[in-house]
Motif scaffolding. Structure first.
Motif, short mmCIF file in Angstrom:
data_model
loop_
_atom_site.label_atom_id
_atom_site.label_comp_id
_atom_site.label_asym_id
_atom_site.label_seq_id
_atom_site.Cartn_x
_atom_site.Cartn_y
_atom_site.Cartn_z
N LYS A 187 18.68 19.64 -5.78
CA LYS A 187 17.74 19.85 -4.67
C LYS A 187 16.35 20.24 -5.19
O LYS A 187 15.32 19.71 -4.74
N ALA A 188 16.32 21.16 -6.15
CA ALA A 188 15.04 21.63 -6.71
C ALA A 188 14.32 20.51 -7.45
O ALA A 188 13.12 20.29 -7.27
N GLY A 275 7.69 26.79 -9.41
CA GLY A 275 7.87 27.95 -8.53
C GLY A 275 9.27 28.49 -8.37
O GLY A 275 9.48 29.40 -7.55
N TYR A 276 10.25 28.00 -9.14
CA TYR A 276 11.64 28.43 -8.93
C TYR A 276 11.99 29.66 -9.76
O TYR A 276 11.50 29.84 -10.87
N ASP A 277 12.89 30.50 -9.19
CA ASP A 277 13.37 31.68 -9.90
C ASP A 277 14.72 31.38 -10.55
O ASP A 277 15.19 30.23 -10.54
N ASP A 278 15.37 32.41 -11.07
CA ASP A 278 16.64 32.22 -11.79
C ASP A 278 17.77 31.74 -10.89
O ASP A 278 18.76 31.20 -11.38
N ASP A 279 17.64 31.95 -9.58
CA ASP A 279 18.67 31.49 -8.64
C ASP A 279 18.30 30.15 -8.00
O ASP A 279 18.93 29.72 -7.04
N LEU A 280 17.27 29.52 -8.57
CA LEU A 280 16.79 28.21 -8.08
C LEU A 280 16.31 28.27 -6.63
O LEU A 280 16.42 27.30 -5.87
N GLU A 281 15.79 29.42 -6.25
CA GLU A 281 15.07 29.57 -4.99
C GLU A 281 13.59 29.66 -5.33
O GLU A 281 13.23 30.13 -6.41
N LEU A 282 12.74 29.21 -4.41
CA LEU A 282 11.31 29.34 -4.68
C LEU A 282 10.93 30.82 -4.68
O LEU A 282 11.27 31.56 -3.76
N ASN A 283 10.26 31.22 -5.74
CA ASN A 283 9.90 32.61 -5.95
C ASN A 283 8.98 33.12 -4.84
O ASN A 283 8.08 32.42 -4.40
#
Length: 619
Positions: A187-188, A275-283
């Motif tokens: 998705k990312a 822009g993604y964090d370690d959980d693959l959510e946008l920071n």
């Protein structure tokens, strides 16, 4: 990326945990080994990833179980050390240490594990055959390293892999059991592909690949390297390359290849850049960069943001009709986690005859969002990749915070481009009709609007002295006793009454006297439904006399019951009064003042549309 890394070494007594740490620090095997090494910190400038690294030792002889559990909970990565010549220490990895770690860590935040086979200098065979089934069973195990504290073999590599397991973990990207990329990663990367596909043709051409490469890694790809990448994809994936460009299928394959070859850092570099964090959510820091908006100031899009949004519109207006169909609009927001615009948007901004949001309507809706909820605007620009495509530090660089309104009043001029008009009136007075007429909808078109798609806002452009300005109309709910600060905060007040209803004007008079008589906000009275027979208003004086007493312009006749789009002169007058609240009553009555203000409005409106058509042609 994390600011630091905490590595914990666990394992049975005498497997060489302390020796490994001391050999790393001193670069020689220690003759005397204490029960436990003190915690050491390796500075950022001497680590491969430029991140400070804390290495923590554990000793059963010196520490309690409680201390052990605390260290496990604080660790970012845990190295389970066993001796390659001691079968019992290998068995303890699965019978004791992994269960103990699992019990003392949060299920939702998996701690990566590194298996470390020490004392490889004492045997000629490898322990990998025994360890491989263990690695396959536990997905949290990132890798296994065989090393020797005595010979200094693979010591640096061990701690590099441990650091890498934290900064570039495999788990969120790839499922080793199924040998495929995880859905969140797909998705990312799909969003990243679509943001990088600047012309929206479904492939990354050489220019787009170079822009992507430069954006992610600060270096372009050589032509030969580009060809090599495409050849690798061609050999392995059907439809991975099309028209000499990389498809989404090919783009995803490349990243699977990086991961399978142990180059997770390549994929993580791309993800973090977008822009993604370690959980693959946008920071949250990426979506909501710091933006200070002092009281009495408003927020507007600046020139760079409008250029970016024009390019977004152009990218998705595939049929070049200067409007976005529902499918085209859906394509714009395909990079969002949800659909941000509802059906009410079509009754908030300009649309074409088919009800599709026009180019001007598209920019108007973004202008409205920026003015009413700038944090949401920052979030939306983040999803679209504004900072990456526009090559800006963050979305905040696309926002202008205006100076305080009181300074505008003192200086008798403003640099603002968006003006808010709050529209008051009793039930049935014609407020909604007044808003929709601003969007070019006559009464016939307004009757087709479904109740659940109704909007209490309307925004479009007007031209004052040849300058394009946005006028934002807000219909205020007619509840006299419960008007909020937002209902009363605006640049101009519009008081609408129905000329055919004898009791309609009284509400406008009450609102004006109670809330606006002593304020500096300019007000205008609108005599709506002027196509109907006018009746005497049941109030102490006529609307005209009321306006004269309170130094307001005379009531402005208005109707939306027309065969074509309703006249827009009234909206130019409102914008002009909002821009020049200090203008005297005598000047407002002067026809030459209004003539000067509105001159060229039609010319500029047509010119703006024509210029967009001209810009489209060479593309």
């Amino acid at each position: 990326m994390r600011k630091d890394v905490r590595i914990l070494l666990l394992g049975e007594p005498k497997v060489g945990k302390t020796s490994l740490i001391m050999s790393l620090v001193s670069e020689e095997f220690p003759e005397v080994v204490p029960y436990r090494a003190e915690e050491i910190t390796i500075p950022a400038d001497v680590t491969p990833e430029r991140v400070p690294t804390h290495i923590v030792d554990y000793s059963e002889a010196e520490q309690t179980d409680e201390q052990l559990f605390q260290e496990i909970s604080k660790a970012n990565v845990i190295c389970i050390v066993y001796s390659v010549n001691n079968k019992k220490s290998i068995e303890k990895v699965t019978s004791h240490w992994i269960p103990l770690i699992t019990e003392n860590t949060d299920k939702d935040s998996r701690v990566p594990l590194i298996l470390v086979g020490n004392k490889s200098d004492l045997v000629e065979h490898s322990s990998m055959e025994t360890i491989l089934p263990v690695m396959n069973k536990y997905s949290e195990i990132e890798t296994c390293v065989e090393c020797s504290a005595k010979n200094l073999k693979n010591i640096s590599e061990l701690f590099y892999y441990a650091q890498k397991a934290v900064l570039h973990p495999t788990g969120p990207l790839y499922c080793p059991e199924k040998k495929c990329m995880r859905s969140m990663c797909v998705k990312a990367l799909t969003r990243i592909f679509k943001v990088s596909d600047l012309d929206n043709d479904g492939i990354l051409n050489d220019n787009e690949l170079n822009f992507f490469q430069r954006t992610s890694f600060n270096t372009p790809l050589e032509p030969q390297a580009l060809d090599d990448v495409k050849n690798v994809v061609k050999k392995n994936v059907d439809d991975g390359v099309r028209d000499n460009g990389l498809t989404l299928k090919g783009f995803l394959f490349l990243h699977i290849l990086f991961i399978q070859r142990g180059r997770h850092e390549t994929t993580w570099t791309v993800l973090r850049r977008f822009g993604y964090d370690d959980d693959l959510e946008l920071n949250q820091d990426y979506l909501f960069p710091l933006l200070k908006v002092p009281p009495d100031c408003t927020t507007e899009l600046n020139h760079n943001a409008y250029l970016f949004l024009q390019s977004v519109f152009d990218k998705h207006d595939k049929d070049r009709d200067c409007a976005l169909s529902p499918d085209e609009l859906s394509d714009v927001f395909d990079v969002f986690p949800y659909m941000p615009w509802g059906p009410d948007v079509n009754n908030t901004v300009g649309t074409n005859e088919q009800g599709f949001v026009t180019y001007q309507g598209f920019l108007s809706q973004w202008t409205l969002t920026t003015y009413l909820d700038v944090q949401r605007c920052l979030e939306y620009l983040g999803y679209l990749g504004y900072s990456i495509i526009a090559e800006q530090e963050s979305q905040a660089s696309g926002i202008t915070v205006t100076r305080a309104k009181k300074i505008d009043l003192q200086k008798k001029q403003t640099q603002r481009n968006v003006f808010r008009c709050n529209v008051f009136g009793d039930v049935g007075s014609g407020k909604s009709g007044f808003l929709q007429a601003f969007l070019g909808k006559n009464l016939m078109r307004q009757k087709t609007i479904r109740e659940e798609h109704k909007s209490y806002y309307a925004i479009s452009t007007t031209y004052v002295y040849g300058q394009e300005k946005y006028l934002l109309l807000h219909e205020v709910f007619p509840d006299f006793d419960y008007l909020t600060d937002a209902d009363l905060t605006c640049d101009i007040v519009c008081l609408v009454y129905d000329v055919s209803n004898p009791y309609s004007f009284e509400y406008c008079a009450k609102v004006f006297k109670h809330y606006f008589m002593d304020s500096k906000i300019p007000c205008m009275m609108i005599a709506a439904k002027s196509d109907l027979p006018e009746v005497k208003q049941m109030y102490g004086c006529s609307p005209l006399e009321f306006c004269r007493r309170h130094k307001m312009p005379p009531p402005q006749s208005f109707t939306c019951n027309t065969t074509t789009a309703p006249a827009k002169d009234i909206y130019t007058k409102l914008t002009t009064m909002a821009m020049y609240p200090h203008v005297s009553q005598a000047e407002l009555k002067s026809s030459t003042f209004w003539l000067r203000a509105s001159v060229g409005a039609t010319v500029f409106a047509v010119l703006g549309f024509a210029m967009y058509r001209v810009l489209l042609k060479p593309r």
